[in-house]
Design a protein around this motif. Sequence first.
Motif, PDB file in Angstrom:
ATOM      1  N   VAL A 159      -4.162   6.654   0.967  1.00 44.97           N
ATOM      2  CA  VAL A 159      -4.209   6.589   2.407  1.00 44.97           C
ATOM      3  C   VAL A 159      -3.736   5.197   2.812  1.00 44.97           C
ATOM      4  O   VAL A 159      -3.680   4.302   1.967  1.00 44.97           O
ATOM      5  N   ALA A 160      -3.423   5.003   4.098  1.00 44.23           N
ATOM      6  CA  ALA A 160      -2.997   3.714   4.666  1.00 44.23           C
ATOM      7  C   ALA A 160      -1.673   3.227   4.096  1.00 44.23           C
ATOM      8  O   ALA A 160      -1.425   2.028   4.032  1.00 44.23           O
ATOM      9  N   ASN A 161      -0.791   4.147   3.721  1.00 44.03           N
ATOM     10  CA  ASN A 161       0.568   3.797   3.304  1.00 44.03           C
ATOM     11  C   ASN A 161       1.450   3.846   4.555  1.00 44.03           C
ATOM     12  O   ASN A 161       2.260   4.734   4.732  1.00 44.03           O
ATOM     13  N   ASP A 162       1.243   2.864   5.436  1.00 37.87           N
ATOM     14  CA  ASP A 162       1.828   2.919   6.774  1.00 37.87           C
ATOM     15  C   ASP A 162       3.029   1.994   6.949  1.00 37.87           C
ATOM     16  O   ASP A 162       3.529   1.835   8.063  1.00 37.87           O
ATOM     17  N   ALA A 163       3.476   1.354   5.864  1.00 34.51           N
ATOM     18  CA  ALA A 163       4.660   0.505   5.890  1.00 34.51           C
ATOM     19  C   ALA A 163       5.225   0.469   4.476  1.00 34.51           C
ATOM     20  O   ALA A 163       4.590   0.907   3.516  1.00 34.51           O
ATOM     21  N   GLU A 164       6.420  -0.083   4.344  1.00 33.37           N
ATOM     22  CA  GLU A 164       7.123  -0.078   3.065  1.00 33.37           C
ATOM     23  C   GLU A 164       7.148  -1.426   2.353  1.00 33.37           C
ATOM     24  O   GLU A 164       7.365  -1.488   1.147  1.00 33.37           O
ATOM     25  N   THR A 165       6.940  -2.507   3.078  1.00 31.19           N
ATOM     26  CA  THR A 165       7.043  -3.831   2.472  1.00 31.19           C
ATOM     27  C   THR A 165       5.992  -4.017   1.377  1.00 31.19           C
ATOM     28  O   THR A 165       4.800  -3.862   1.631  1.00 31.19           O
ATOM     29  N   ASP A 166       6.452  -4.334   0.164  1.00 27.93           N
ATOM     30  CA  ASP A 166       5.561  -4.534  -0.992  1.00 27.93           C
ATOM     31  C   ASP A 166       4.609  -3.358  -1.175  1.00 27.93           C
ATOM     32  O   ASP A 166       3.437  -3.525  -1.539  1.00 27.93           O
ATOM     33  N   ARG A 167       5.108  -2.149  -0.959  1.00 23.78           N
ATOM     34  CA  ARG A 167       4.222  -0.972  -0.964  1.00 23.78           C
ATOM     35  C   ARG A 167       3.576  -0.718  -2.321  1.00 23.78           C
ATOM     36  O   ARG A 167       2.529  -0.080  -2.405  1.00 23.78           O
ATOM     37  N   PHE A 168       4.152  -1.214  -3.394  1.00 26.21           N
ATOM     38  CA  PHE A 168       3.586  -0.996  -4.727  1.00 26.21           C
ATOM     39  C   PHE A 168       2.356  -1.857  -4.974  1.00 26.21           C
ATOM     40  O   PHE A 168       1.491  -1.497  -5.773  1.00 26.21           O
ATOM     41  N   THR A 169       2.280  -2.990  -4.282  1.00 28.87           N
ATOM     42  CA  THR A 169       1.238  -3.958  -4.607  1.00 28.87           C
ATOM     43  C   THR A 169       0.362  -4.367  -3.431  1.00 28.87           C
ATOM     44  O   THR A 169      -0.695  -4.975  -3.648  1.00 28.87           O
ATOM     45  N   VAL A 170       0.759  -4.079  -2.217  1.00 24.02           N
ATOM     46  CA  VAL A 170       0.034  -4.588  -1.046  1.00 24.02           C
ATOM     47  C   VAL A 170      -1.403  -4.079  -1.014  1.00 24.02           C
ATOM     48  O   VAL A 170      -1.684  -2.914  -1.313  1.00 24.02           O
ATOM     49  N   ASP A 171      -2.303  -4.970  -0.642  1.00 27.24           N
ATOM     50  CA  ASP A 171      -3.698  -4.603  -0.414  1.00 27.24           C
ATOM     51  C   ASP A 171      -3.904  -4.518   1.094  1.00 27.24           C
ATOM     52  O   ASP A 171      -3.970  -5.551   1.778  1.00 27.24           O
ATOM     53  N   ASN A 172      -3.990  -3.293   1.618  1.00 32.06           N
ATOM     54  CA  ASN A 172      -4.222  -3.105   3.042  1.00 32.06           C
ATOM     55  C   ASN A 172      -5.722  -3.192   3.312  1.00 32.06           C
ATOM     56  O   ASN A 172      -6.502  -2.386   2.805  1.00 32.06           O
ATOM     57  N   VAL A 173      -6.088  -4.180   4.096  1.00 33.94           N
ATOM     58  CA  VAL A 173      -7.497  -4.444   4.378  1.00 33.94           C
ATOM     59  C   VAL A 173      -7.846  -3.767   5.699  1.00 33.94           C
ATOM     60  O   VAL A 173      -7.419  -4.196   6.768  1.00 33.94           O
ATOM     61  N   VAL A 174      -8.593  -2.678   5.612  1.00 30.53           N
ATOM     62  CA  VAL A 174      -8.842  -1.817   6.763  1.00 30.53           C
ATOM     63  C   VAL A 174     -10.348  -1.623   6.922  1.00 30.53           C
ATOM     64  O   VAL A 174     -11.043  -1.313   5.950  1.00 30.53           O
ATOM     65  N   SER A 175     -10.839  -1.774   8.145  1.00 29.97           N
ATOM     66  CA  SER A 175     -12.258  -1.559   8.383  1.00 29.97           C
ATOM     67  C   SER A 175     -12.616  -0.101   8.151  1.00 29.97           C
ATOM     68  O   SER A 175     -11.778   0.796   8.276  1.00 29.97           O
ATOM     69  N   SER A 667       0.613 -11.198   3.411  1.00 27.74           N
ATOM     70  CA  SER A 667       0.493 -12.620   3.087  1.00 27.74           C
ATOM     71  C   SER A 667      -0.415 -12.733   1.870  1.00 27.74           C
ATOM     72  O   SER A 667      -1.553 -12.236   1.893  1.00 27.74           O
ATOM     73  N   ASP A 668       0.103 -13.361   0.808  1.00 28.83           N
ATOM     74  CA  ASP A 668      -0.644 -13.465  -0.451  1.00 28.83           C
ATOM     75  C   ASP A 668      -1.105 -12.095  -0.935  1.00 28.83           C
ATOM     76  O   ASP A 668      -2.215 -11.933  -1.460  1.00 28.83           O
ATOM     77  N   GLY A 669      -0.252 -11.090  -0.731  1.00 26.52           N
ATOM     78  CA  GLY A 669      -0.534  -9.755  -1.239  1.00 26.52           C
ATOM     79  C   GLY A 669      -1.440  -8.914  -0.373  1.00 26.52           C
ATOM     80  O   GLY A 669      -1.687  -7.750  -0.699  1.00 26.52           O
ATOM     81  N   ARG A 670      -1.937  -9.458   0.747  1.00 28.04           N
ATOM     82  CA  ARG A 670      -2.878  -8.730   1.591  1.00 28.04           C
ATOM     83  C   ARG A 670      -2.295  -8.534   2.981  1.00 28.04           C
ATOM     84  O   ARG A 670      -1.636  -9.416   3.528  1.00 28.04           O
ATOM     85  N   LEU A 671      -2.574  -7.355   3.559  1.00 29.62           N
ATOM     86  CA  LEU A 671      -2.158  -7.077   4.932  1.00 29.62           C
ATOM     87  C   LEU A 671      -3.382  -6.607   5.712  1.00 29.62           C
ATOM     88  O   LEU A 671      -3.767  -5.441   5.649  1.00 29.62           O
ATOM     89  N   PRO A 672      -4.025  -7.513   6.439  1.00 31.49           N
ATOM     90  CA  PRO A 672      -5.206  -7.114   7.218  1.00 31.49           C
ATOM     91  C   PRO A 672      -4.813  -6.293   8.448  1.00 31.49           C
ATOM     92  O   PRO A 672      -3.910  -6.674   9.190  1.00 31.49           O
ATOM     93  N   TYR A 673      -5.482  -5.179   8.628  1.00 28.03           N
ATOM     94  CA  TYR A 673      -5.301  -4.366   9.829  1.00 28.03           C
ATOM     95  C   TYR A 673      -6.247  -4.918  10.899  1.00 28.03           C
ATOM     96  O   TYR A 673      -7.252  -4.304  11.268  1.00 28.03           O
ATOM     97  N   THR A 674      -5.905  -6.095  11.420  1.00 28.25           N
ATOM     98  CA  THR A 674      -6.799  -6.822  12.322  1.00 28.25           C
ATOM     99  C   THR A 674      -6.990  -6.126  13.663  1.00 28.25           C
ATOM    100  O   THR A 674      -7.942  -6.420  14.382  1.00 28.25           O
TER     101      THR A 674
END
Length: 811
Positions: A159-175, A667-674
């Motif tokens: 879930v939360a595969n909502d963009a393509e940039t660094d999609r293999f490694t990104v950590d999407n930080v979602v509440s 940024s630094d592998g993390r994408l916060p869904y602020t």
Amino acid sequence: MAGTRTQADEAREAVVEAALARLDLDAKARLLAGQDMWTLPALPEIGLKSLVMSDGPIGVRGVRWTADDPSVALPSPTALAAAWDPGLARRAGTLLAQEARRKGVHVLLAPTVNLHRSPLGGRHFEAYSEDPYLTGVIGAGYVSGVQSGGVGTTVKHFVANDAETDRFTVDNVVSARALRELYLAPFEIIVENAHPWGIMTAYNTVNGTTMTEHHHLVNEVLRGEWGFDGYNVSDWMAARDTVAAIEGGLDVAMPGPRTVYGDALARAVRDGKAAEGKVDDAVRNVLRLAARVGILDGAEPVVAEPPEQIDGTELAREIARRSFVLVRNQGALPLRPNGTVALIGAAARDARVLGGGSATVFPARVVSPLDGLTAALPEGTLTYAVGADPNTELAVADKGFELRAVCRDKDGQVIGTGSAPNGQIQWMGADLPDGVTHDTLHTVELTGTFTPRATGPHTFGIKGIGAFTLVIDGTAYYDDVQRPAKDDPFITFFGAPVPRAQPELTAGEPVEVSLTHVVEFPEDAPMKVVGFTLAHQEPQRDPDELIAEAVEAARAADTAVVVVATTDRVESEGYDRTDLGLPGRQDELVRAVAAANPHTVVVVNSGSPVELPWREDVAAVLLSWFPGQEGGAALADVLTGAHEPGGRLPTTWGSLTAAPVTEVVPSDGRLPYTEGVFIGYRAWEKERAIPSYPFGHGLGYTDWTYESAEVRGTTVTVRVRNSGERAGREVVQIYVAPSEPDTDRPARWLAGFAGVEAGPGERGEAVIELPRRAFEVWDETANSWTFVKGSYEIQVGRSIADRRVTATINV
């Protein structure tokens, strides 16, 4: 939650359990690993045939990535969502099941139900909407249709595969609240209402855990809370760790033969690192899928008799015209009968009908806007000018090329040949020409002739990694090794071609072309792939001259129709966008044409939002999305008035500077869904930003009067009247707004919709049941849904911004 089992389900389950009991550990572990790019291994000892999967979602490519095996190409998922019709989505799914059965495919790797979180998402054309409810309802219709044909689906990407940039490694930080109310919601709706047979877990990480190992979201939420009983397959090459994956609920690791399962899984069990019971759970899910699709002996398939055949060409055309969204019309459409039309734009001649990446299929035919209008308009009333070409980069060699693939061994001996309908070679796993094996294959030569359409310097290029030799008309222009520019396993497919030659050629005079590639299969590669592309670009004429020619054509016509478009380098799997501008000088072209002809209609050929800085300067703007193979015919239907444009926006269109949520780069592998729960129209309203065109907006060729909205319990009855002069279809939209404003909640949200058809002067009625979830929020403290009692305003209208009648409900 996903439904109770029927007697037929219980009978299949008994067969599954009996089959499972006959398998040893090695066979079970082998079944959970792909045997190649698209299939699972057969197990004859239990009467199990090989399970075949194929990419979707607009067509069924099959196991071969080639135009030799054509597929029906439907409009993009954004287009399907723009029709706001779950029944139409179901028909689309039923057609695709028909296509899958024709190609021997058991499972379609679709639909994509990730959300349009930011307009910069490069793969949004493959998803439905920014709204979770609309996404879930359309997705449920699609899944129901596919499975009504006896073919499985894998709802993706969980879930939360909502963009393509660094999609293999990104950590999407979602509440937890945003996950529940937005990103998980479409999956939940589909599981509850369509009972999908499969789910695909994404590449990305969510809150520190990669999705192929996410015990909480897969085992506790998807399977536990929702009751999902299908199989869970990894996105291709997403599985990373044997023990963590099996513990996290991953059933199948694709592709094969090298995966974290198979021998590695059996060894982990024997070493005491993984429980065989977990392996049994995964095998049980795969066997249940096999039973459902009819490839497990002794089990009656869910669908014994497929639905009646559907005409794919007609359905593709219907979906396209019903998806077109007329966002502006100052009396320019429908076109004047017998009036003259100047058709302008490179995309009007060389249509872009689908998005780039794994969603690509190869239709037997494509109807361009030029084709469609030429067939529909009286002879002598249509002219054409290029105007401006959005393709500023090389594209796959296609128009004018006649190519074949020649395979040779190390001694230079021909060991096999294959057809090459265009300049793209993508042979995955065992998909090789007859007589060719990976052990004997040394080189592949794309060879044949090219007949230019224009005189001048033609640019040729190469997409791929490794050693290449490019020869044109007897001259070797390149003989060297191309290296990857970035570490991406799919760069061969999604990267940009590199220009390597620019010979002077003459229109109509054929030349010999040859591109030879030395094939290498790295030992550590998870699969053996032969992939490279011969690319080409026609001579680039002076852009000022092209625009001037278009202006003269527009000035001489009653109406100018300008088709503008994005390209594969703007919207594709594999990368996000950096801006929302149209590529090339297309904006300048529109302004120049509009200045010359006040009756200028602009057709926007993109899969998701682009900026339209000239929108107030033209007479009409029609969004055609990626319209599929019949797009040009459907466009002629709508422009001439034979049919009305039926679409409504599934996503807000606006400028990037005004868009509230734009961050897609980690940024630094993390994408916060602020932004929390505020994406799409929820965010636009919170920020009080004004979009170009709001969510739900769309004009037809008639007018509608909203007469009343009546609420009884949670049922809303809406009465509308067609106050125009021709028959039409209206999409009645219901938004729920708390009577007491709450900064923690959106101002309003979509809670239901329905289509109403009526003739001139006739009334229509929509009866819409509001779901309980429309009045719930996720309580992060209690870790549960909370029903928020109180007074709500039921706002009914034509879009989020055009609300016509209201009523009050107390819950």
